[in-house]
Every structure is written in C-alpha cells, then in structure tokens.
Scaffold this motif. Structure first.
Motif, PDB file in Angstrom:
ATOM      1  N   VAL A  40       0.662  -1.559   0.156  1.00 18.72           N
ATOM      2  CA  VAL A  40      -0.916   0.190  -0.228  1.00 18.72           C
ATOM      3  C   VAL A  40       0.953   1.189   0.086  1.00 18.72           C
ATOM      4  CG1 VAL A  40      -2.345   1.030   1.672  1.00 18.72           C
ATOM      5  CG2 VAL A  40      -1.591  -0.977   1.420  1.00 18.72           C
ATOM      6  N   PRO A  41       0.413   2.184  -1.081  1.00 16.87           N
ATOM      7  CA  PRO A  41       2.081   3.218  -1.235  1.00 16.87           C
ATOM      8  C   PRO A  41       0.853   4.130   0.513  1.00 16.87           C
ATOM      9  CG  PRO A  41       0.603   2.527  -3.377  1.00 16.87           C
ATOM     10  CD  PRO A  41       0.136   1.760  -2.069  1.00 16.87           C
ATOM     11  N   ALA A  42       2.119   5.075   0.919  1.00 19.38           N
ATOM     12  CA  ALA A  42       2.050   6.076   1.801  1.00 19.38           C
ATOM     13  C   ALA A  42       0.810   7.079   1.447  1.00 19.38           C
ATOM     14  CB  ALA A  42       3.388   7.015   2.335  1.00 19.38           C
ATOM     15  N   SER A  43       0.567   7.180  -0.004  1.00 22.15           N
ATOM     16  CA  SER A  43      -0.023   8.401  -0.220  1.00 22.15           C
ATOM     17  C   SER A  43      -1.011   7.465  -0.468  1.00 22.15           C
ATOM     18  CB  SER A  43      -0.136   9.023  -1.874  1.00 22.15           C
ATOM     19  OG  SER A  43       0.025   7.356  -2.652  1.00 22.15           O
ATOM     20  N   ALA A  44      -1.477   6.452  -0.059  1.00 18.51           N
ATOM     21  CA  ALA A  44      -2.697   5.499  -0.052  1.00 18.51           C
ATOM     22  C   ALA A  44      -3.454   5.967   1.624  1.00 18.51           C
ATOM     23  CB  ALA A  44      -2.988   4.676  -0.452  1.00 18.51           C
ATOM     24  N   ILE A  45      -2.560   6.313   2.711  1.00 19.29           N
ATOM     25  CA  ILE A  45      -3.298   5.723   3.923  1.00 19.29           C
ATOM     26  C   ILE A  45      -3.192   7.686   4.227  1.00 19.29           C
ATOM     27  CG2 ILE A  45      -2.472   5.478   6.222  1.00 19.29           C
ATOM     28  CD1 ILE A  45       0.034   3.088   4.708  1.00 19.29           C
ATOM     29  N   ARG A  46      -4.260   7.621   4.358  1.00 19.88           N
ATOM     30  CA  ARG A  46      -4.639   8.979   5.389  1.00 19.88           C
ATOM     31  C   ARG A  46      -5.307   9.272   6.109  1.00 19.88           C
ATOM     32  NH1 ARG A  46      -1.668  11.926   1.000  1.00 19.88           N
ATOM     33  NH2 ARG A  46      -2.773  11.772  -0.832  1.00 19.88           N
ATOM     34  N   SER A  47      -4.720   8.989   7.330  1.00 18.37           N
ATOM     35  CA  SER A  47      -5.330   8.992   8.914  1.00 18.37           C
ATOM     36  C   SER A  47      -5.821  10.438   8.990  1.00 18.37           C
ATOM     37  CB  SER A  47      -3.993   9.006   9.761  1.00 18.37           C
ATOM     38  OG  SER A  47      -3.785  10.434   9.748  1.00 18.37           O
ATOM     39  N   GLY A  48      -5.682  11.352   8.561  1.00 14.96           N
ATOM     40  CA  GLY A  48      -6.880  12.407   8.776  1.00 14.96           C
ATOM     41  C   GLY A  48      -6.440  13.231  10.055  1.00 14.96           C
ATOM     42  N   LEU A  49      -5.430  12.739  11.295  1.00 12.04           N
ATOM     43  CA  LEU A  49      -5.179  13.686  11.849  1.00 12.04           C
ATOM     44  C   LEU A  49      -4.426  14.334  11.698  1.00 12.04           C
ATOM     45  CD1 LEU A  49      -4.514   9.996  14.640  1.00 12.04           C
ATOM     46  CD2 LEU A  49      -6.126  11.395  14.339  1.00 12.04           C
ATOM     47  N   SER A  50      -3.894  15.557  12.799  1.00 10.51           N
ATOM     48  CA  SER A  50      -3.003  16.568  12.428  1.00 10.51           C
ATOM     49  C   SER A  50      -1.782  15.810  13.151  1.00 10.51           C
ATOM     50  CB  SER A  50      -3.565  18.133  12.940  1.00 10.51           C
ATOM     51  OG  SER A  50      -3.367  18.007  14.726  1.00 10.51           O
ATOM     52  N   THR A  51      -0.260  16.296  13.091  1.00 10.13           N
ATOM     53  CA  THR A  51       0.798  16.126  13.455  1.00 10.13           C
ATOM     54  C   THR A  51       0.518  16.819  15.316  1.00 10.13           C
ATOM     55  OG1 THR A  51       1.711  17.150  11.718  1.00 10.13           O
ATOM     56  CG2 THR A  51       3.076  16.822  13.752  1.00 10.13           C
ATOM     57  N   GLN A  52       0.105  17.186  15.672  1.00  8.56           N
ATOM     58  CA  GLN A  52      -0.445  17.805  16.496  1.00  8.56           C
ATOM     59  C   GLN A  52      -0.986  16.196  17.542  1.00  8.56           C
ATOM     60  OE1 GLN A  52       1.185  19.757  18.982  1.00  8.56           O
ATOM     61  NE2 GLN A  52       2.051  19.868  16.985  1.00  8.56           N
ATOM     62  N   GLU A  53      -1.858  16.064  16.617  1.00 10.83           N
ATOM     63  CA  GLU A  53      -2.870  14.475  17.217  1.00 10.83           C
ATOM     64  C   GLU A  53      -2.173  13.732  17.585  1.00 10.83           C
ATOM     65  OE1 GLU A  53      -7.423  13.617  18.921  1.00 10.83           O
ATOM     66  OE2 GLU A  53      -6.202  15.224  19.229  1.00 10.83           O
ATOM     67  N   LYS A  54      -1.196  13.181  16.528  1.00 18.23           N
ATOM     68  CA  LYS A  54      -0.634  11.903  16.644  1.00 18.23           C
ATOM     69  C   LYS A  54      -0.206  12.494  17.669  1.00 18.23           C
ATOM     70  CE  LYS A  54      -0.583  11.263  11.323  1.00 18.23           C
ATOM     71  NZ  LYS A  54       0.011  11.919   9.913  1.00 18.23           N
ATOM     72  N   THR A  83      14.944  12.461  21.745  1.00 17.35           N
ATOM     73  CA  THR A  83      13.809  12.563  21.959  1.00 17.35           C
ATOM     74  C   THR A  83      12.496  12.032  21.374  1.00 17.35           C
ATOM     75  OG1 THR A  83      14.325  14.510  20.833  1.00 17.35           O
ATOM     76  CG2 THR A  83      14.990  14.816  22.551  1.00 17.35           C
ATOM     77  N   ARG A  84      11.408  12.833  21.381  1.00 19.81           N
ATOM     78  CA  ARG A  84      10.186  12.382  20.980  1.00 19.81           C
ATOM     79  C   ARG A  84       9.864  13.172  19.707  1.00 19.81           C
ATOM     80  NH1 ARG A  84       4.898  15.108  22.809  1.00 19.81           N
ATOM     81  NH2 ARG A  84       5.932  16.474  21.339  1.00 19.81           N
ATOM     82  N   ASP A  85      10.348  14.266  19.438  1.00 20.62           N
ATOM     83  CA  ASP A  85      10.635  15.510  18.184  1.00 20.62           C
ATOM     84  C   ASP A  85      11.658  14.172  17.078  1.00 20.62           C
ATOM     85  OD1 ASP A  85       8.639  17.194  19.017  1.00 20.62           O
ATOM     86  OD2 ASP A  85      10.413  18.646  19.493  1.00 20.62           O
TER      87      ASP A  85
END
Length: 94
Positions: A40-54, A83-85
C-alpha cells in the motif's frame, strides 16, 4: 513475477509504479492479507489526524507504557538518548 533478492528486496513493476504514482524514496506499507501480502503506497494511507493530534496520542501511549511498567515493577528508562521529536523526524527526508 518479481523475484526476492538476497537482501529480501523486490522490484516493483513499472506499470504498477506508474499506475499508483510511486516515486523513489516513497514509503510503502506491507500488509498481511490472508495468504497474500498487499503493498500500500503511503499516499493511499490518510489518517486524517494532524501532527499535533498524532503527538498527543504518542504521549498518551508513552504514559500508558510507563504506568504498565510501574505496575509490573519493571525499570522505567527516562533517557534513551532520543527525544520524541527526533524519533518523529527520524527517517523523513527534508
């Protein structure tokens, strides 16, 4: 038909690469699908979550792991030199 190399690598057929818009350096996910493997190409995987939410969900999971380790009286490591970042950005091309 694609052959697996000695390094367990495969080559995607050009017709599929073109059809799905896969480029060099793109991420793909390999998913077990019964007795087959889906690519599955990554472009087909859309979580819909913002970076902050992730990041919030990541922090919550970390807290749950620490609480679980305390319940089991396992040592909790506070410094792993990452670090997390750094973990979040690791492997991303800039």
């Amino acid at each position: 038909m694609t052959r697996v190399t000695g390094k367990f690598q495969i080559t995607l057929p050009k017709r599929l690469v073109d059809a799905f818009g896969i480029c060099v350096g793109d991420d793909v996910e390999l998913v077990a699908a019964g007795d087959a493997i889906r690519i599955v190409p990554a472009s087909a995987i859309r979580s819909g979550l913002s970076t902050q939410e992730k990041l919030r969900l990541f922090d919550e999971a970390t807290q749950r792991m620490k609480a679980s380790a305390l319940e089991k009286k396992l040592p909790v490591t506070t410094d792993r030199d990452w670090t997390r970042d750094e973990l979040y950005d690791r492997g991303r091309s800039r």
